[in-house]
Scaffold this motif. Structure first.
Motif, PDB file in Angstrom:
ATOM      1  N   MET A  35      -0.072  97.943  -4.557  1.00 16.48           N
ATOM      2  CA  MET A  35       0.726  97.194  -3.516  1.00 16.48           C
ATOM      3  C   MET A  35       1.542  98.396  -2.845  1.00 16.48           C
ATOM      4  SD  MET A  35       1.545  94.588  -5.087  1.00 16.48           S
ATOM      5  CE  MET A  35       3.263  93.586  -4.882  1.00 16.48           C
ATOM      6  N   ILE A  36       1.634  99.681  -2.625  1.00 14.45           N
ATOM      7  CA  ILE A  36       1.533 100.292  -1.903  1.00 14.45           C
ATOM      8  C   ILE A  36       0.709  99.985  -0.838  1.00 14.45           C
ATOM      9  CG2 ILE A  36       1.298 102.855  -1.074  1.00 14.45           C
ATOM     10  CD1 ILE A  36       2.674 103.033  -4.173  1.00 14.45           C
ATOM     11  N   ALA A  37      -0.542 100.000  -1.089  1.00 10.54           N
ATOM     12  CA  ALA A  37      -2.116  99.805   0.004  1.00 10.54           C
ATOM     13  C   ALA A  37      -1.883  98.410   0.847  1.00 10.54           C
ATOM     14  CB  ALA A  37      -3.438  99.704  -0.617  1.00 10.54           C
ATOM     15  N   ILE A  38      -0.805  97.203  -0.503  1.00 11.65           N
ATOM     16  CA  ILE A  38      -1.156  96.473   0.995  1.00 11.65           C
ATOM     17  C   ILE A  38       0.107  96.405   1.908  1.00 11.65           C
ATOM     18  CG2 ILE A  38       0.569  93.443   0.226  1.00 11.65           C
ATOM     19  CD1 ILE A  38      -1.230  93.930  -2.174  1.00 11.65           C
ATOM     20  N   VAL A  39       1.444  96.902   1.752  1.00 11.50           N
ATOM     21  CA  VAL A  39       2.393  97.165   2.416  1.00 11.50           C
ATOM     22  C   VAL A  39       1.975  98.268   3.631  1.00 11.50           C
ATOM     23  CG1 VAL A  39       4.491  98.671   2.422  1.00 11.50           C
ATOM     24  CG2 VAL A  39       4.053  97.433   0.757  1.00 11.50           C
ATOM     25  N   GLU A  40       1.048  98.925   3.634  1.00  6.37           N
ATOM     26  CA  GLU A  40       0.395 100.508   4.362  1.00  6.37           C
ATOM     27  C   GLU A  40      -1.212  98.846   5.761  1.00  6.37           C
ATOM     28  OE1 GLU A  40      -1.667 103.113   2.202  1.00  6.37           O
ATOM     29  OE2 GLU A  40       0.314 104.366   2.061  1.00  6.37           O
ATOM     30  N   SER A  41      -1.213  98.046   4.426  1.00  2.00           N
ATOM     31  CA  SER A  41      -2.247  97.449   5.556  1.00  2.00           C
ATOM     32  C   SER A  41      -1.411  95.954   6.387  1.00  2.00           C
ATOM     33  CB  SER A  41      -2.599  96.607   5.096  1.00  2.00           C
ATOM     34  OG  SER A  41      -3.132  97.164   4.137  1.00  2.00           O
TER      35      SER A  41
ATOM     36  N   LYS B 289       0.167  97.921   8.912  1.00  3.78           N
ATOM     37  CA  LYS B 289      -1.150  98.413   9.915  1.00  3.78           C
ATOM     38  C   LYS B 289      -0.918  97.426  10.686  1.00  3.78           C
ATOM     39  CE  LYS B 289      -4.163 100.772  11.233  1.00  3.78           C
ATOM     40  NZ  LYS B 289      -3.562 102.169  12.772  1.00  3.78           N
ATOM     41  N   ILE B 290      -1.036  96.613  10.225  1.00  6.96           N
ATOM     42  CA  ILE B 290      -1.636  94.579  10.915  1.00  6.96           C
ATOM     43  C   ILE B 290       0.144  94.817  12.039  1.00  6.96           C
ATOM     44  CG2 ILE B 290      -0.809  92.580  10.982  1.00  6.96           C
ATOM     45  CD1 ILE B 290      -2.965  92.370   8.535  1.00  6.96           C
ATOM     46  N   ASP B 291       1.101  95.165  11.507  1.00  6.67           N
ATOM     47  CA  ASP B 291       2.428  94.881  12.904  1.00  6.67           C
ATOM     48  C   ASP B 291       2.142  96.148  13.626  1.00  6.67           C
ATOM     49  OD1 ASP B 291       3.429  92.804  10.879  1.00  6.67           O
ATOM     50  OD2 ASP B 291       4.785  94.416   9.649  1.00  6.67           O
ATOM     51  N   GLU B 292       1.559  97.007  13.367  1.00  4.61           N
ATOM     52  CA  GLU B 292       1.321  97.559  14.824  1.00  4.61           C
ATOM     53  C   GLU B 292       0.253  97.652  15.700  1.00  4.61           C
ATOM     54  OE1 GLU B 292      -0.354 102.501  14.769  1.00  4.61           O
ATOM     55  OE2 GLU B 292       0.717 101.821  13.445  1.00  4.61           O
ATOM     56  N   ILE B 293      -0.804  97.483  15.107  1.00  3.78           N
ATOM     57  CA  ILE B 293      -1.950  96.422  15.819  1.00  3.78           C
ATOM     58  C   ILE B 293      -1.283  95.324  16.819  1.00  3.78           C
ATOM     59  CG2 ILE B 293      -3.384  95.312  16.476  1.00  3.78           C
ATOM     60  CD1 ILE B 293      -4.765  97.527  13.617  1.00  3.78           C
ATOM     61  N   ASP B 294      -0.556  94.209  16.456  1.00  6.00           N
ATOM     62  CA  ASP B 294       0.550  93.636  17.291  1.00  6.00           C
ATOM     63  C   ASP B 294       1.530  93.653  17.747  1.00  6.00           C
ATOM     64  OD1 ASP B 294      -1.240  91.309  15.467  1.00  6.00           O
ATOM     65  OD2 ASP B 294       0.351  90.731  14.521  1.00  6.00           O
ATOM     66  N   SER B 295       1.751  95.309  17.865  1.00  6.51           N
ATOM     67  CA  SER B 295       2.432  95.957  18.479  1.00  6.51           C
ATOM     68  C   SER B 295       2.132  96.597  19.792  1.00  6.51           C
ATOM     69  CB  SER B 295       3.960  96.086  18.288  1.00  6.51           C
ATOM     70  OG  SER B 295       3.249  97.307  17.599  1.00  6.51           O
TER      71      SER B 295
ATOM     72  N   GLU C  45     -10.359  94.324  13.469  1.00  6.67           N
ATOM     73  CA  GLU C  45      -9.501  94.998  12.798  1.00  6.67           C
ATOM     74  C   GLU C  45      -8.470  94.172  11.696  1.00  6.67           C
ATOM     75  OE1 GLU C  45      -6.849  99.535  12.507  1.00  6.67           O
ATOM     76  OE2 GLU C  45      -8.138  98.136  14.514  1.00  6.67           O
ATOM     77  N   ILE C  46      -7.723  93.668  12.360  1.00  5.52           N
ATOM     78  CA  ILE C  46      -6.671  92.682  11.790  1.00  5.52           C
ATOM     79  C   ILE C  46      -7.347  91.943  10.364  1.00  5.52           C
ATOM     80  CG2 ILE C  46      -4.678  90.654  11.650  1.00  5.52           C
ATOM     81  CD1 ILE C  46      -4.155  92.281  14.483  1.00  5.52           C
ATOM     82  N   ASN C  47      -8.526  90.954  11.185  1.00  9.00           N
ATOM     83  CA  ASN C  47      -8.787  90.304   9.605  1.00  9.00           C
ATOM     84  C   ASN C  47      -9.174  90.903   8.815  1.00  9.00           C
ATOM     85  OD1 ASN C  47      -8.400  88.044  11.405  1.00  9.00           O
ATOM     86  ND2 ASN C  47     -10.635  87.788  13.070  1.00  9.00           N
ATOM     87  N   GLU C  48     -10.152  92.746   8.716  1.00 13.33           N
ATOM     88  CA  GLU C  48     -10.420  93.360   8.261  1.00 13.33           C
ATOM     89  C   GLU C  48      -8.986  93.710   6.956  1.00 13.33           C
ATOM     90  OE1 GLU C  48     -12.735  96.675   9.596  1.00 13.33           O
ATOM     91  OE2 GLU C  48     -14.146  95.464  10.544  1.00 13.33           O
ATOM     92  N   LEU C  49      -8.103  94.078   7.138  1.00 14.17           N
ATOM     93  CA  LEU C  49      -7.370  94.659   6.931  1.00 14.17           C
ATOM     94  C   LEU C  49      -6.922  93.134   5.963  1.00 14.17           C
ATOM     95  CD1 LEU C  49      -5.206  96.372   9.583  1.00 14.17           C
ATOM     96  CD2 LEU C  49      -6.161  97.594   7.388  1.00 14.17           C
ATOM     97  N   GLU C  50      -7.007  91.772   6.424  1.00 12.77           N
ATOM     98  CA  GLU C  50      -6.711  90.423   5.958  1.00 12.77           C
ATOM     99  C   GLU C  50      -6.551  90.045   4.780  1.00 12.77           C
ATOM    100  OE1 GLU C  50      -5.494  88.300   8.636  1.00 12.77           O
ATOM    101  OE2 GLU C  50      -3.998  88.529   9.737  1.00 12.77           O
ATOM    102  N   VAL C  51      -8.169  90.482   4.177  1.00 11.51           N
ATOM    103  CA  VAL C  51      -9.417  91.180   3.415  1.00 11.51           C
ATOM    104  C   VAL C  51      -9.025  91.803   2.814  1.00 11.51           C
ATOM    105  CG1 VAL C  51     -11.765  91.195   3.346  1.00 11.51           C
ATOM    106  CG2 VAL C  51     -11.044  89.621   5.380  1.00 11.51           C
ATOM    107  N   HIS C  52      -9.202  93.302   2.864  1.00 11.00           N
ATOM    108  CA  HIS C  52      -8.133  93.746   2.367  1.00 11.00           C
ATOM    109  C   HIS C  52      -6.992  93.556   1.472  1.00 11.00           C
ATOM    110  CE1 HIS C  52     -11.440  96.684   3.527  1.00 11.00           C
ATOM    111  NE2 HIS C  52     -10.874  96.355   4.470  1.00 11.00           N
ATOM    112  N   ILE C  53      -6.120  92.834   1.747  1.00 13.74           N
ATOM    113  CA  ILE C  53      -5.140  92.491   1.343  1.00 13.74           C
ATOM    114  C   ILE C  53      -5.392  91.421   0.031  1.00 13.74           C
ATOM    115  CG2 ILE C  53      -3.041  91.209   2.010  1.00 13.74           C
ATOM    116  CD1 ILE C  53      -2.671  92.842   4.333  1.00 13.74           C
TER     117      ILE C  53
END
Length: 156
Positions: free
Chosen positions: A28-34, A37-43, A66-74
């Motif tokens: 759950m912590i890893a999901i929140v961090e991911s 990170k996606i929000d940070e990249i988008d901004s 990078e966003i796609n990779e993070l979404e796969v991890h989520i």
């Protein structure tokens, strides 16, 4: 002996439950961090400069990757969490059965010998049947012994 077994089984179940709960919390912590990170990249995306700059378009491609990779991890974490939650549910059910059996064993003074047949055979039979119902998933051999004793009592 039965109480020792149940106590050890309870300890094992509690350890497994803690491991699963820790893993679930970690995911759950890893999901929140991911997601952060996606929000940070988008901004960081500057749409105005992307239109006119070749370099910005290349950076945008890397950011999207990078966003796609993070979404796969989520997605992987969410799938794993479903499995972990099912395991936790099973462990909790078994733990409650073991705890109930511990209480039952402590209150009925169970031993490897048979119950003594008192004046009220009906209560004895009822106690034996309830006991069998409580321990059937934990100690099927004991259930078999108790059921044979019930049969013997009824044949008398």
């Amino acid at each position: 002996m039965l109480e020792e077994y149940l106590a050890k089984r309870k300890q094992i179940l509690e350890e497994r439950l803690k491991i699963n709960q820790d893993k679930l919390e970690h995911n759950m912590i890893a999901i929140v961090e991911s997601k952060n990170k996606i929000d940070e990249i988008d901004s960081m995306v500057d749409e105005a400069s992307e239109m006119f700059s070749v370099k910005a378009r290349e950076d945008s491609g890397f950011k999207n990757q990078e966003i796609n990779e993070l979404e796969v991890h989520i997605s992987a974490y969410l799938t794993e969490n479903e499995t972990i939650e099912k395991n936790i549910e099973k462990l909790n059910k078994e733990l409650s059965v073991v705890e109930m059996c511990i209480v039952q064993a402590q209150t009925t003074n169970v031993s490897r010998e048979t119950f003594t047949i008192g004046q009220n055979t009906e209560n004895t039979l009822l106690e034996k049947i309830k006991f069998c119902k409580d321990i059937v998933s934990v100690d099927p051999m004991r259930v078999k012994i108790e059921l044979q004793e019930i049969i013997d009592l009824l044949e008398k």
